[in-house]
Design a protein around this motif. Structure first.
Motif, PDB file in Angstrom:
ATOM      1  N   LEU A  64      46.797  19.725 -50.082  1.00 19.19           N
ATOM      2  CA  LEU A  64      46.627  21.087 -49.565  1.00 19.19           C
ATOM      3  C   LEU A  64      46.705  21.116 -48.044  1.00 19.19           C
ATOM      4  O   LEU A  64      47.283  22.047 -47.458  1.00 19.19           O
ATOM      5  CB  LEU A  64      45.285  21.654 -50.029  1.00 19.19           C
ATOM      6  CG  LEU A  64      45.132  21.939 -51.521  1.00 19.19           C
ATOM      7  CD1 LEU A  64      43.708  22.389 -51.830  1.00 19.19           C
ATOM      8  CD2 LEU A  64      46.115  23.010 -51.969  1.00 19.19           C
ATOM      9  N   LEU A  65      46.159  20.095 -47.405  1.00 18.19           N
ATOM     10  CA  LEU A  65      46.075  20.086 -45.950  1.00 18.19           C
ATOM     11  C   LEU A  65      47.407  19.751 -45.292  1.00 18.19           C
ATOM     12  O   LEU A  65      47.790  20.365 -44.289  1.00 18.19           O
ATOM     13  CB  LEU A  65      45.001  19.091 -45.505  1.00 18.19           C
ATOM     14  CG  LEU A  65      44.682  19.033 -44.012  1.00 18.19           C
ATOM     15  CD1 LEU A  65      44.156  20.379 -43.536  1.00 18.19           C
ATOM     16  CD2 LEU A  65      43.672  17.935 -43.720  1.00 18.19           C
ATOM     17  N   TYR A  68      50.834  21.995 -48.392  1.00 11.48           N
ATOM     18  CA  TYR A  68      50.880  23.439 -48.616  1.00 11.48           C
ATOM     19  C   TYR A  68      50.475  24.226 -47.374  1.00 11.48           C
ATOM     20  O   TYR A  68      51.015  25.317 -47.126  1.00 11.48           O
ATOM     21  CB  TYR A  68      49.988  23.805 -49.806  1.00 11.48           C
ATOM     22  CG  TYR A  68      50.565  23.347 -51.118  1.00 11.48           C
ATOM     23  CD1 TYR A  68      51.591  24.055 -51.732  1.00 11.48           C
ATOM     24  CD2 TYR A  68      50.117  22.185 -51.733  1.00 11.48           C
ATOM     25  CE1 TYR A  68      52.137  23.635 -52.926  1.00 11.48           C
ATOM     26  CE2 TYR A  68      50.658  21.754 -52.928  1.00 11.48           C
ATOM     27  CZ  TYR A  68      51.665  22.490 -53.520  1.00 11.48           C
ATOM     28  OH  TYR A  68      52.215  22.059 -54.695  1.00 11.48           O
ATOM     29  N   ARG A  69      49.536  23.722 -46.606  1.00  7.12           N
ATOM     30  CA  ARG A  69      49.173  24.433 -45.380  1.00  7.12           C
ATOM     31  C   ARG A  69      50.356  24.506 -44.403  1.00  7.12           C
ATOM     32  O   ARG A  69      50.661  25.601 -43.892  1.00  7.12           O
ATOM     33  CB  ARG A  69      47.970  23.767 -44.721  1.00  7.12           C
ATOM     34  CG  ARG A  69      47.536  24.439 -43.431  1.00  7.12           C
ATOM     35  CD  ARG A  69      46.307  23.755 -42.847  1.00  7.12           C
ATOM     36  NE  ARG A  69      45.937  24.328 -41.570  1.00  7.12           N
ATOM     37  CZ  ARG A  69      46.450  23.938 -40.403  1.00  7.12           C
ATOM     38  NH1 ARG A  69      47.359  22.961 -40.375  1.00  7.12           N
ATOM     39  NH2 ARG A  69      46.056  24.496 -39.277  1.00  7.12           N
ATOM     40  N   THR A  73      52.246  27.984 -43.322  1.00  3.65           N
ATOM     41  CA  THR A  73      52.291  28.230 -41.882  1.00  3.65           C
ATOM     42  C   THR A  73      53.730  28.415 -41.410  1.00  3.65           C
ATOM     43  O   THR A  73      54.014  29.262 -40.551  1.00  3.65           O
ATOM     44  CB  THR A  73      51.626  27.075 -41.127  1.00  3.65           C
ATOM     45  OG1 THR A  73      50.293  26.896 -41.596  1.00  3.65           O
ATOM     46  CG2 THR A  73      51.593  27.347 -39.633  1.00  3.65           C
TER      47      THR A  73
END
Length: 332
Positions: A64-65, A68-69, A73
């Motif tokens: 996730l970090l 996907y983040r 972004t």
């Protein structure tokens, strides 16, 4: 007690397996066993769930970090007119996408990406299959040959690009020296846009055909020898055995290589960056995105929009393959 009350009581109180009446206030052994199993199962389920969360949570958090983040972004950045490092940015909505698809350079970038992807994937898979067929034979030194074929795949793309750039150098390169020896003039591989694309394609195929060869070799070794021997006894030629037995049974391997090779080729960067730093004739989507953000253009928002276009292309191509191409895969 009257006969009527005795009959009603007999309906309420069930008989035990031995014929005696059971106390209505006591539960049967089967019910007690089921409750105990349920409690044990619930405890075990909770324990397994906690262990799963303990092991999976760090990986999920990292995905996730760091995956996907940045992805979401980048979607946001693609809607901005932003210079890399600037403190302010103007929201332009879909303006970057409109500019890209209406730009005269878009057709060139998409065309170069298509040519590079099709030729590198097709060339690496075709040559890899031929090499795998050769390495599957009982030959002396085939173990060493397999290691030699696979070695370029594990080498650094930067190192491979530097070595091949020296080979293709029109003045001091090894290839130009060989051509001068037979009275020929070396082509301007780096300066000519069409030849630069051919040069990069050749190097990329050379680097990745070992991967395809090893995967195809594993698929060939999983084919039952009884099928090949039975077909040979029936009078089938080598080409007929290859077409009717080997190719269908290798379809899962081909499908796997098609997906992984397409994704790899569309994201190829290191060799292109080293051999053609300015993108002269080799500006694929991912390299054009790099030039827009870190080159002389310095347009981070426009670069993010190109990255989103590349991501959408990867997603659509993978979905199409899983939806339609997999139908023709023969799983034995």
């Amino acid at each position: 007690m009257s006969a009527v009350n005795a009959k009603q009581l007999s309906k309420v109180v069930p008989k035990s397996p031995g014929g005696s009446r059971e106390d209505p206030g006591r539960s049967s052994p089967n019910v007690r066993t089921g409750v105990a199993r349920s409690r044990r199962w619930n405890r075990r389920t909770r324990t397994d769930a906690l262990i799963f969360v303990a092991f999976a949570a760090p990986n999920v958090l990292l995905i996730l970090l760091f995956t996907y983040r940045p992805l979401f972004t980048n979607f946001y950045y693609s809607t901005l007119d932003w210079t890399l490092g600037a403190a302010t940015a103007a929201n332009v909505g879909l303006g970057n996408y409109v500019e890209f698809f209406s730009s005269p350079d878009a057709a060139n970038v998409l065309g170069v990406t298509a040519v590079f992807t099709v030729t590198t994937v097709g060339g690496a898979m075709a040559l890899g299959l031929l090499i795998a067929l050769a390495l599957n034979q009982k030959l002396k030194g085939r173990t060493f040959a397999r290691a030699v074929v696979f070695a370029p795949y594990v080498l650094s793309g930067v190192g491979v690009g530097l070595v091949w750039l020296f080979i293709f150098d029109p003045t001091y390169g090894v290839l130009s020296w060989i051509l001068r020896g037979i009275g020929q003039v070396s082509p301007q591989w780096v300066n000519d846009p069409k030849l630069a694309l051919v040069m990069v394609i050749v190097v990329y195929v050379w680097k990745n055909l070992g991967y395809c060869a090893v995967v195809y070799l594993a698929g060939l070794q999983s084919i039952p020898t009884q099928l090949m021997e039975a077909a040979a006894l029936d009078g089938a030629t080598s080409f007929r055995r290859f077409r009717s037995i080997v190719v269908p049974l290798l379809s899962p391997t081909t499908f796997f290589l098609l997906i992984t090779s397409l994704l790899s080729s569309l994201q190829a960067f290191d060799i292109i960056r080293i051999m053609t730093p300015s993108g002269n004739g080799t500006s694929t989507l991912i390299f054009d995105s790099y030039l827009q953000a870190f080159g002389s253009y310095n347009r981070a928002g426009y670069s993010a929009a190109i990255s989103v276009v590349l991501f959408a292309g990867l997603l659509v191509m993978t979905a199409v393959q899983l939806r339609f191409v997999e139908r023709k895969v023969h799983y034995s």
